[in-house]
Design an enzyme around this catalytic site. Structure first.
Site, PDB file in Angstrom:
ATOM      1  N   SER A  60      14.182  46.582   6.527  1.00 53.70           N
ATOM      2  CA  SER A  60      14.912  45.321   6.629  1.00 53.70           C
ATOM      3  C   SER A  60      16.172  45.464   5.788  1.00 53.70           C
ATOM      4  O   SER A  60      16.242  46.309   4.893  1.00 53.70           O
ATOM      5  CB  SER A  60      14.032  44.186   6.088  1.00 53.70           C
ATOM      6  OG  SER A  60      14.796  43.012   5.946  1.00 53.70           O
ATOM      7  N   ARG A  61      17.148  44.571   6.059  1.00 55.05           N
ATOM      8  CA  ARG A  61      18.337  44.571   5.210  1.00 55.05           C
ATOM      9  C   ARG A  61      17.969  44.137   3.800  1.00 55.05           C
ATOM     10  O   ARG A  61      18.729  44.341   2.865  1.00 55.05           O
ATOM     11  CB  ARG A  61      19.375  43.576   5.773  1.00 55.05           C
ATOM     12  CG  ARG A  61      19.948  43.962   7.099  1.00 55.05           C
ATOM     13  CD  ARG A  61      20.731  42.808   7.681  1.00 55.05           C
ATOM     14  NE  ARG A  61      19.889  41.655   7.948  1.00 55.05           N
ATOM     15  CZ  ARG A  61      20.308  40.469   8.349  1.00 55.05           C
ATOM     16  NH1 ARG A  61      21.601  40.275   8.536  1.00 55.05           N
ATOM     17  NH2 ARG A  61      19.471  39.482   8.574  1.00 55.05           N
ATOM     18  N   LEU A 118      17.122  44.760  17.059  1.00 55.27           N
ATOM     19  CA  LEU A 118      18.229  44.103  16.346  1.00 55.27           C
ATOM     20  C   LEU A 118      18.973  43.185  17.303  1.00 55.27           C
ATOM     21  O   LEU A 118      18.827  43.298  18.525  1.00 55.27           O
ATOM     22  CB  LEU A 118      19.189  45.173  15.805  1.00 55.27           C
ATOM     23  CG  LEU A 118      18.636  46.075  14.698  1.00 55.27           C
ATOM     24  CD1 LEU A 118      19.634  47.181  14.372  1.00 55.27           C
ATOM     25  CD2 LEU A 118      18.313  45.257  13.452  1.00 55.27           C
ATOM     26  N   ALA A 141      12.432  41.483  12.972  1.00 55.80           N
ATOM     27  CA  ALA A 141      12.717  40.573  14.096  1.00 55.80           C
ATOM     28  C   ALA A 141      11.451  39.889  14.623  1.00 55.80           C
ATOM     29  O   ALA A 141      10.348  40.456  14.596  1.00 55.80           O
ATOM     30  CB  ALA A 141      13.362  41.363  15.232  1.00 55.80           C
ATOM     31  N   LYS A 166      16.329  44.989  24.984  1.00 51.85           N
ATOM     32  CA  LYS A 166      17.242  44.614  26.048  1.00 51.85           C
ATOM     33  C   LYS A 166      18.201  43.560  25.551  1.00 51.85           C
ATOM     34  O   LYS A 166      17.799  42.795  24.664  1.00 51.85           O
ATOM     35  CB  LYS A 166      16.497  44.087  27.281  1.00 51.85           C
ATOM     36  CG  LYS A 166      15.328  43.161  27.047  1.00 51.85           C
ATOM     37  CD  LYS A 166      15.467  41.914  26.265  1.00 51.85           C
ATOM     38  CE  LYS A 166      16.394  40.830  26.738  1.00 51.85           C
ATOM     39  NZ  LYS A 166      16.353  39.619  25.845  1.00 51.85           N
ATOM     40  N   TYR A 197      18.222  50.042   6.605  1.00 58.25           N
ATOM     41  CA  TYR A 197      17.933  50.753   7.856  1.00 58.25           C
ATOM     42  C   TYR A 197      18.163  52.258   7.667  1.00 58.25           C
ATOM     43  O   TYR A 197      17.430  53.077   8.217  1.00 58.25           O
ATOM     44  CB  TYR A 197      18.817  50.226   8.996  1.00 58.25           C
ATOM     45  CG  TYR A 197      18.666  48.737   9.292  1.00 58.25           C
ATOM     46  CD1 TYR A 197      17.503  48.055   8.975  1.00 58.25           C
ATOM     47  CD2 TYR A 197      19.697  48.035   9.902  1.00 58.25           C
ATOM     48  CE1 TYR A 197      17.383  46.694   9.252  1.00 58.25           C
ATOM     49  CE2 TYR A 197      19.575  46.678  10.178  1.00 58.25           C
ATOM     50  CZ  TYR A 197      18.418  46.013   9.842  1.00 58.25           C
ATOM     51  OH  TYR A 197      18.296  44.684  10.120  1.00 58.25           O
ATOM     52  N   ILE A 212      10.593  39.305  17.744  1.00 57.87           N
ATOM     53  CA  ILE A 212       9.935  39.937  18.895  1.00 57.87           C
ATOM     54  C   ILE A 212       9.083  41.136  18.457  1.00 57.87           C
ATOM     55  O   ILE A 212       8.033  41.398  19.043  1.00 57.87           O
ATOM     56  CB  ILE A 212      10.961  40.332  20.006  1.00 57.87           C
ATOM     57  CG1 ILE A 212      10.254  40.890  21.226  1.00 57.87           C
ATOM     58  CG2 ILE A 212      11.997  41.309  19.503  1.00 57.87           C
ATOM     59  CD1 ILE A 212       9.270  39.957  21.881  1.00 57.87           C
ATOM     60  N   ASP A 253      20.873  37.377  27.324  1.00 56.92           N
ATOM     61  CA  ASP A 253      19.521  37.217  26.787  1.00 56.92           C
ATOM     62  C   ASP A 253      18.438  37.180  27.858  1.00 56.92           C
ATOM     63  O   ASP A 253      17.430  37.879  27.744  1.00 56.92           O
ATOM     64  CB  ASP A 253      19.442  35.945  25.935  1.00 56.92           C
ATOM     65  CG  ASP A 253      18.126  35.888  25.174  1.00 56.92           C
ATOM     66  OD1 ASP A 253      17.795  36.898  24.531  1.00 56.92           O
ATOM     67  OD2 ASP A 253      17.418  34.877  25.248  1.00 56.92           O
TER      68      ASP A 253
END
Ligand SMILES: NC(=O)c1ccc[n+]([C@@H]2O[C@H](COP(=O)([O-])OP(=O)(O)OC[C@H]3O[C@@H](n4cnc5c(N)ncnc54)[C@H](OP(=O)(O)O)[C@@H]3O)[C@@H](O)[C@H]2O)c1
Length: 329
Positions: free
Chosen positions: A34-35, A72, A10, A95, A56, A12, A175
């Site tokens: 990662s996938r 995620l 991701a 979050k 995962y 972030i 978000d």
């Protein structure tokens, strides 16, 4: 040292939290999953992460990993947090912790049964200016606290972003409005009794703009707006009978020195300087300290459930057009 793994590549994680773990004094980032195996490998190589996994599940099974950071999409937080807890890993999850309070409670139960820690990654609470703001309010510098005003807006330009996907838990309140709800409850020092909201909905059914109001016992009111369509704006103000405190860039102040403004009407403005800090670093070091020392988290998972209860009521109100009670557990 706490050995951390990160679930996904991701943005972030890449931009803020993974580097904070790598710089932390009490943790190291030992693995990424990662996938997609190739993506995991490229990410690990680019960011100096020793191990990488193409699923995962495989990271869950790494016996050397003590704690997982989970950035995620919101709609996947519940499933992977519970699986991580069941695998015996402590979890720092992004979050908002889940899609609703019931999910948060399920996740908290899973952590408790497994004897691991679970915290929602609201990093702004660890910035010293946020702490100073709360301390000044407790000292009564604004007099009787009557209103908390806040905003968090930014303009999202990519239509395929997870924030616009209803199946992944998208929406402006989910978000960025979650920060406004969180800071309002934190500064109020209590839970809202009832809330009111109005929203604009996309064709796919997520709120891309939402304005909310929260009424607390004693008549304190918090109001905020959040949006995925408007130019960036982030602030919080706590206003009372004798003046108000204002923090600009309240949630993402960067790492430089910042100011907390104290406005006192005709008496003028006092500027409280606060030395710069990395709020992500402070958050991951706090979490790792609690893991290592077995001490309680500053913000346990129950805190996240309370935030989500207020958010659920705001969504109910945005649909019903009425004030809605915040339902106690
Ligand atoms: N605290 C903060 O400052 C902050 C800032 C931004 C976001 N966040 C939170 O962090 C989380 C991630 O946000 P982000 O912007 O970093 O997301 P992002 O860049 O889109 O990354 C999400 C990752 O999840 C994985 N994933 C698994 N299933 C997916 C699916 N069906 N669709 C898309 N991605 C999927 C992907 O990694 P792989 O392909 O590698 O598996 C993807 O890279 C959200 O909960 C958000 O609220 C927090």
């Amino acid at each position: 040292m706490v050995k951390w793994g990160v679930l996904s590549t991701a943005n972030i994680g890449r931009a803020a939290v993974n580097p904070a773990i790598q710089r932390s004094s009490n943790g190291e980032l030992v693995a990424v999953a990662s996938r997609d195996g190739e993506r995991a490998r490229g990410f690990a190589e680019a960011h100096g992460i020793p191990r990488h996994y193409g699923s995962y599940e495989a990271l869950m099974e790494d016996p050397e990993v003590d704690a997982l950071y989970i950035p995620l999409p919101n709609g996947l937080h519940r499933e992977w947090t519970i699986r991580a807890c069941e695998a015996g890993k402590h979890v720092l999850c992004e979050k908002p912790l889940a899609l609703d309070a019931a999910e948060c409670e399920e996740m908290a139960d899973a952590a408790e049964s497994a004897g691991v820690l679970l915290m929602e990654a609201f990093m702004y609470r660890f910035h010293p200016r946020t702490e100073r703001l709360a301390a000044l309010l407790r000292d009564g510098v604004v007099g009787d606290l009557r209103t908390i005003r806040s905003a968090f807006t930014f303009r999202l330009t990519k239509p395929d972003n997870i924030r616009l996907d209803p199946d992944l838990g998208g929406g402006a309140l989910m978000d960025v409005g979650c920060y406004c709800v969180n800071v309002s409850r934190t500064l109020a020092g209590m839970e809202p009794a009832e809330v009111m909201a109005t929203a604009r909905w996309t064709e796919r059914g997520v709120d891309d703009e939402l304005t909310g109001m929260m009424r607390f016992e004693g008549g304190l009111v918090a109001h905020f707006d959040c949006s995925l369509t408007m130019e960036r704006c982030e602030f919080v103000e706590a206003a009372g009978t004798d003046g108000y405190l204002r923090a600009d860039a309240a949630f993402l102040p960067g790492t430089g020195d910042v100011v907390l403004e104290e406005h006192r009407g005709r008496e003028g403005l006092v500027e409280h300087g606060v030395a710069g800090a990395d709020e992500y670093l402070r958050m991951v070091e706090h979490f790792a300290d609690c893991v290592l020392q077995g001490t309680p988290l500053r913000y346990p998972a129950a805190e996240a459930s309370a935030n989500m209860r207020a958010m659920e009521a705001l969504y109910r109100s945005a649909r019903s057009g009425r004030w809605e009670p915040v339902v106690a557990p």
